[in-house]
Write an enzyme that holds these catalytic residues in place. Structure first.
Site, PDB file in Angstrom:
ATOM      1  N   ASP A   7     -21.225   3.837 -46.562  1.00  0.00           N
ATOM      2  CA  ASP A   7     -21.386   4.146 -47.985  1.00  0.00           C
ATOM      3  C   ASP A   7     -22.824   4.603 -48.247  1.00  0.00           C
ATOM      4  O   ASP A   7     -23.763   3.809 -48.145  1.00  0.00           O
ATOM      5  CB  ASP A   7     -21.068   2.891 -48.804  1.00  0.00           C
ATOM      6  CG  ASP A   7     -20.792   3.173 -50.264  1.00  0.00           C
ATOM      7  OD1 ASP A   7     -21.016   4.306 -50.705  1.00  0.00           O
ATOM      8  OD2 ASP A   7     -20.345   2.246 -50.959  1.00  0.00           O
ATOM      9  N   ASP A   8     -23.003   5.880 -48.563  1.00  0.00           N
ATOM     10  CA  ASP A   8     -24.325   6.469 -48.835  1.00  0.00           C
ATOM     11  C   ASP A   8     -25.199   6.556 -47.588  1.00  0.00           C
ATOM     12  O   ASP A   8     -26.432   6.586 -47.689  1.00  0.00           O
ATOM     13  CB  ASP A   8     -25.078   5.686 -49.925  1.00  0.00           C
ATOM     14  CG  ASP A   8     -24.504   5.870 -51.318  1.00  0.00           C
ATOM     15  OD1 ASP A   8     -23.518   6.615 -51.468  1.00  0.00           O
ATOM     16  OD2 ASP A   8     -25.050   5.272 -52.266  1.00  0.00           O
ATOM     17  N   CYS A  45     -18.712   8.760 -54.239  1.00  0.00           N
ATOM     18  CA  CYS A  45     -17.818   7.687 -53.791  1.00  0.00           C
ATOM     19  C   CYS A  45     -16.345   7.934 -54.099  1.00  0.00           C
ATOM     20  O   CYS A  45     -15.525   8.095 -53.191  1.00  0.00           O
ATOM     21  CB  CYS A  45     -18.233   6.365 -54.428  1.00  0.00           C
ATOM     22  SG  CYS A  45     -19.892   5.811 -54.017  1.00  0.00           S
ATOM     23  N   ARG A  49     -13.347   9.196 -51.518  1.00  0.00           N
ATOM     24  CA  ARG A  49     -12.328   8.252 -51.062  1.00  0.00           C
ATOM     25  C   ARG A  49     -10.932   8.730 -51.442  1.00  0.00           C
ATOM     26  O   ARG A  49      -9.967   8.530 -50.696  1.00  0.00           O
ATOM     27  CB  ARG A  49     -12.625   6.862 -51.633  1.00  0.00           C
ATOM     28  CG  ARG A  49     -13.879   6.274 -51.036  1.00  0.00           C
ATOM     29  CD  ARG A  49     -14.454   5.092 -51.804  1.00  0.00           C
ATOM     30  NE  ARG A  49     -15.849   4.941 -51.446  1.00  0.00           N
ATOM     31  CZ  ARG A  49     -16.295   4.281 -50.378  1.00  0.00           C
ATOM     32  NH1 ARG A  49     -15.424   3.684 -49.573  1.00  0.00           N
ATOM     33  NH2 ARG A  49     -17.576   4.220 -50.104  1.00  0.00           N
ATOM     34  N   LYS A 105     -14.736  -1.655 -49.113  1.00  0.00           N
ATOM     35  CA  LYS A 105     -14.829  -1.152 -50.489  1.00  0.00           C
ATOM     36  C   LYS A 105     -13.637  -0.261 -50.827  1.00  0.00           C
ATOM     37  O   LYS A 105     -13.386   0.725 -50.157  1.00  0.00           O
ATOM     38  CB  LYS A 105     -16.137  -0.373 -50.643  1.00  0.00           C
ATOM     39  CG  LYS A 105     -16.289   0.390 -51.949  1.00  0.00           C
ATOM     40  CD  LYS A 105     -17.672   1.009 -52.024  1.00  0.00           C
ATOM     41  CE  LYS A 105     -17.784   2.032 -53.127  1.00  0.00           C
ATOM     42  NZ  LYS A 105     -19.158   2.567 -53.253  1.00  0.00           N
ATOM     43  N   HIS A 107     -12.660   0.973 -54.508  1.00  0.00           N
ATOM     44  CA  HIS A 107     -13.244   1.889 -55.491  1.00  0.00           C
ATOM     45  C   HIS A 107     -12.325   3.045 -55.878  1.00  0.00           C
ATOM     46  O   HIS A 107     -12.789   4.153 -56.157  1.00  0.00           O
ATOM     47  CB  HIS A 107     -14.601   2.430 -55.010  1.00  0.00           C
ATOM     48  CG  HIS A 107     -15.515   2.789 -56.147  1.00  0.00           C
ATOM     49  ND1 HIS A 107     -16.668   3.525 -55.970  1.00  0.00           N
ATOM     50  CD2 HIS A 107     -15.440   2.512 -57.479  1.00  0.00           C
ATOM     51  CE1 HIS A 107     -17.273   3.687 -57.130  1.00  0.00           C
ATOM     52  NE2 HIS A 107     -16.548   3.079 -58.065  1.00  0.00           N
ATOM     53  N   HIS A 188     -25.057   1.217 -49.450  1.00  0.00           N
ATOM     54  CA  HIS A 188     -25.142   1.496 -50.888  1.00  0.00           C
ATOM     55  C   HIS A 188     -25.984   0.420 -51.588  1.00  0.00           C
ATOM     56  O   HIS A 188     -25.995  -0.729 -51.172  1.00  0.00           O
ATOM     57  CB  HIS A 188     -23.717   1.501 -51.451  1.00  0.00           C
ATOM     58  CG  HIS A 188     -23.562   2.084 -52.821  1.00  0.00           C
ATOM     59  ND1 HIS A 188     -24.061   1.487 -53.960  1.00  0.00           N
ATOM     60  CD2 HIS A 188     -22.936   3.212 -53.245  1.00  0.00           C
ATOM     61  CE1 HIS A 188     -23.741   2.206 -55.019  1.00  0.00           C
ATOM     62  NE2 HIS A 188     -23.059   3.269 -54.616  1.00  0.00           N
ATOM     63  N   ASP A 309     -19.293   8.446 -46.864  1.00  0.00           N
ATOM     64  CA  ASP A 309     -18.570   8.989 -48.014  1.00  0.00           C
ATOM     65  C   ASP A 309     -19.300  10.108 -48.742  1.00  0.00           C
ATOM     66  O   ASP A 309     -18.703  10.829 -49.546  1.00  0.00           O
ATOM     67  CB  ASP A 309     -18.201   7.867 -48.994  1.00  0.00           C
ATOM     68  CG  ASP A 309     -19.407   7.210 -49.659  1.00  0.00           C
ATOM     69  OD1 ASP A 309     -20.527   7.323 -49.130  1.00  0.00           O
ATOM     70  OD2 ASP A 309     -19.220   6.571 -50.718  1.00  0.00           O
ATOM     71  N   ASN A 310     -20.590  10.258 -48.512  1.00  0.00           N
ATOM     72  CA  ASN A 310     -21.366  11.338 -49.109  1.00  0.00           C
ATOM     73  C   ASN A 310     -22.753  11.298 -48.487  1.00  0.00           C
ATOM     74  O   ASN A 310     -23.036  10.463 -47.626  1.00  0.00           O
ATOM     75  CB  ASN A 310     -21.447  11.209 -50.642  1.00  0.00           C
ATOM     76  CG  ASN A 310     -21.696   9.811 -51.162  1.00  0.00           C
ATOM     77  OD1 ASN A 310     -20.843   9.231 -51.837  1.00  0.00           O
ATOM     78  ND2 ASN A 310     -22.836   9.240 -50.824  1.00  0.00           N
ATOM     79  N   LYS A 365     -26.433  13.200 -52.459  1.00  0.00           N
ATOM     80  CA  LYS A 365     -25.209  12.755 -53.124  1.00  0.00           C
ATOM     81  C   LYS A 365     -25.201  13.278 -54.564  1.00  0.00           C
ATOM     82  O   LYS A 365     -26.240  13.340 -55.210  1.00  0.00           O
ATOM     83  CB  LYS A 365     -25.186  11.225 -53.112  1.00  0.00           C
ATOM     84  CG  LYS A 365     -24.121  10.551 -53.962  1.00  0.00           C
ATOM     85  CD  LYS A 365     -24.322   9.038 -53.897  1.00  0.00           C
ATOM     86  CE  LYS A 365     -23.390   8.285 -54.818  1.00  0.00           C
ATOM     87  NZ  LYS A 365     -23.597   6.813 -54.715  1.00  0.00           N
TER      88      LYS A 365
END
Length: 516
Positions: A7-8, A45, A49, A105, A107, A188, A309-310, A365
């Site tokens: 994540d990130d 995010c 996803r 996660k 989300h 993240h 994710d990014n 991002k």
């Protein structure tokens, strides 16, 4: 099959992509597998996803923005909720005989992970929260036992504990294949990590973001991850966002490290040290899963796909934020530096370090320049990959391609509405015929066809055109030299956007400018 999402995590953060953070387990997977250089996300995010798990463009399923974010009637691409009839990867695999497991996660709002096809879930249903607070994490189905956590509770460890438990349970049904979606919420914000790991990296980042970025770029050259023709861009601008537009940073370049006051440099170095510690701990936990597969004789025939994710998160200016996501910043000094990353704190690391994470790309991002949509990607599958271990795969593909690709590997049929392409032949060394790729988020937009990429920043941004073979670092905008190509690709993007619900959009001004 094991799908791991960070994540990130920035493109150059893992060691096998040029970073100085210690990631021996990701490095091992890369050395025995393939590093893909051009798997593209959907910039943030929730959209990413949605693309990953439905095989559809996020706007097509109502997730052009965030869960519940700015939803307005008449804008179906931005409902912030995915319809109940949309099919998800775990449900498709479960129909094909797989046990489906998720730790991490979610989300993606309601309906939740069980309704979408997962048999077991442990993790965070929302987007971000404390890594130190067990009450923020949920076990589903309700009533199922949680795995006792070591003290103190730390989310990355607990997520992995449950993943290992789920695998143990899946193995009780002999011969039944399993799919595990291991979606870490690290690294993240809020930036949280054990203090001893943070201390390990403090002196590294006191060197500053300019030197760290230059060192990453040189390592990436030696690793063969970047074209010798590309040069390292100057530090990125901070970029427009909801905070920088108000505090004056939007159009400004991230400052030179040497120009920052000494007390601010100490604070910033500590922020990045916490981030690095989070990545270090995530890698250690990935190693626990790999060791488990190896001990059970499953590593050889398990497809492991790792992604982010990014791109790195610049929110919202060079100094980062504290207390909550927004304009507030606290300058930590003295003993308060040692408190950073511990229970009760809340930090991000800001745009200067995000620019390092995305080396050598521009922006971050949220945006559709390479820094927002390019992430490190590793495939490891000794029984299924062909070619020299440790090599690279350079074909562009997109998160919407992951569902049909994994479905193909599993021997199940992807839904007809799936917009992605089965890229599994890449694992055997073949090149797949892949059409244009498209993006939109917060008015930033792009289309990639072959070597050409057309992109723009935010709703008011003008189209920029780049030759991605000669200039993937997006330094030489050649739009003025190729007006017909710009018109043709802009028309392509608009046709895609209308067909998928990206326009009409909820951003100001409307698209095209002057419409209602």
């Amino acid at each position: 099959m094991l799908l791991i999402a960070a994540d990130d995590l920035g493109y150059s953060d893992p060691g096998c992509y040029g970073g100085e953070i210690e990631t021996p387990n990701l490095n091992r997977l890369a050395a025995g597998g393939i590093r893909f250089t051009q798997l593209y996300s959907s910039a943030r995010c929730c959209p990413s996803r949605a693309a990953l798990l439905t095989g559809q463009h996020p706007h097509k399923v109502g997730m052009g923005n965030m869960v519940g974010g700015q939803a307005r009637s008449g804008y179906p691409g931005y409902e912030g909720r995915i319809g109940e009839r949309v099919r998800f990867l775990p449900g498709i695999l479960r129909e094909g005989g797989y046990t489906t497991l998720m730790a991490g996660k979610w989300h993606l709002g309601e309906p939740g992970p069980l309704a979408r096809g997962f048999d077991e879930f442990y993790g965070m249903l929302h987007g971000f929260d404390s890594f130190w607070d067990a009450s923020k994490y949920t076990r589903l189905p309700g009533g199922r036992p949680e795995i006792p956590s070591r003290a103190p509770f730390y989310a990355t460890d607990a997520i992995t504990d449950h993943a290992l438990s789920f695998l143990g349970g899946a193995r009780r049904t002999a011969g039944k294949p399993w799919f595990l979606y291991l979606a870490y919420n690290a690294p993240h914000f809020p930036l949280h990590a054990p203090r001893e790991l943070i201390d390990k990296y403090q002196s590294v980042y006191e060197q500053g973001w300019d030197l760290i970025r230059e060192k990453r770029f040189e390592r990436m050259r030696k690793l063969g991850l970047i074209d010798p023709r590309w040069r390292l861009p100057e530090r990125s601008i901070v970029g427009p966002n909801r905070v920088s537009n108000l505090n004056g940073w939007a159009a400004k370049q991230n400052p030179a490290w040497a120009d920052i006051p000494a007390d601010r440099r100490k604070d910033l170095a500590r922020r990045m040290a916490v981030f690095a510690a989070m990545v270090d701990r995530m890698d250690w936990n990935i190693g626990r899963v790999v060791a488990d597969l190896e001990s059970k004789g499953e590593l050889e025939n398990t497809l492991i796909l790792f992604c982010s994710d990014n791109g790195s998160c610049a929110e919202w200016d060079p100094w980062g934020f504290d207390l909550r996501s927004g304009p507030d910043n606290v300058l930590h000094a003295g003993d308060r530096l040692l408190e950073m990353g511990q229970p009760g704190t809340y930090h991000s690391y800001g745009s200067g370090w995000a620019n390092v994470g995305n080396t050598p790309w521009r922006l971050y991002k949220h945006y559709t320049h390479e820094g927002g949509i390019s992430g490190p990607t590793i495939a490891h599958w000794p029984a299924g990959l062909r070619g020299r271990p440790g090599g690279t795969g350079n074909q562009p593909w997109h998160f919407i391609d992951v569902l049909p690709t994994l479905a193909s590997v599993a021997g199940v049929r992807a839904p007809e509405e799936c917009a992605g392409v089965n890229m599994a032949p890449m694992f055997g060394g073949a090149r797949v015929r892949r059409g244009p790729l498209f993006w939109e988020h917060e008015g930033s937009r792009a289309v990639r066809e072959g070597k050409w990429k057309l992109t723009a920043v935010y709703p008011r941004g003008q189209w920029e055109l780049y030759d991605m073979e000669a200039d993937r670092v997006e330094l030489s905008n050649v739009a003025a030299s190729h007006p017909e190509r710009v018109r043709q690709m802009a028309a392509q993007w608009e046709a895609w956007a209308r067909a998928n619900g990206a326009i009409p959009w909820i951003w100001d001004p409307p698209y095209p400018a002057g419409t209602e």
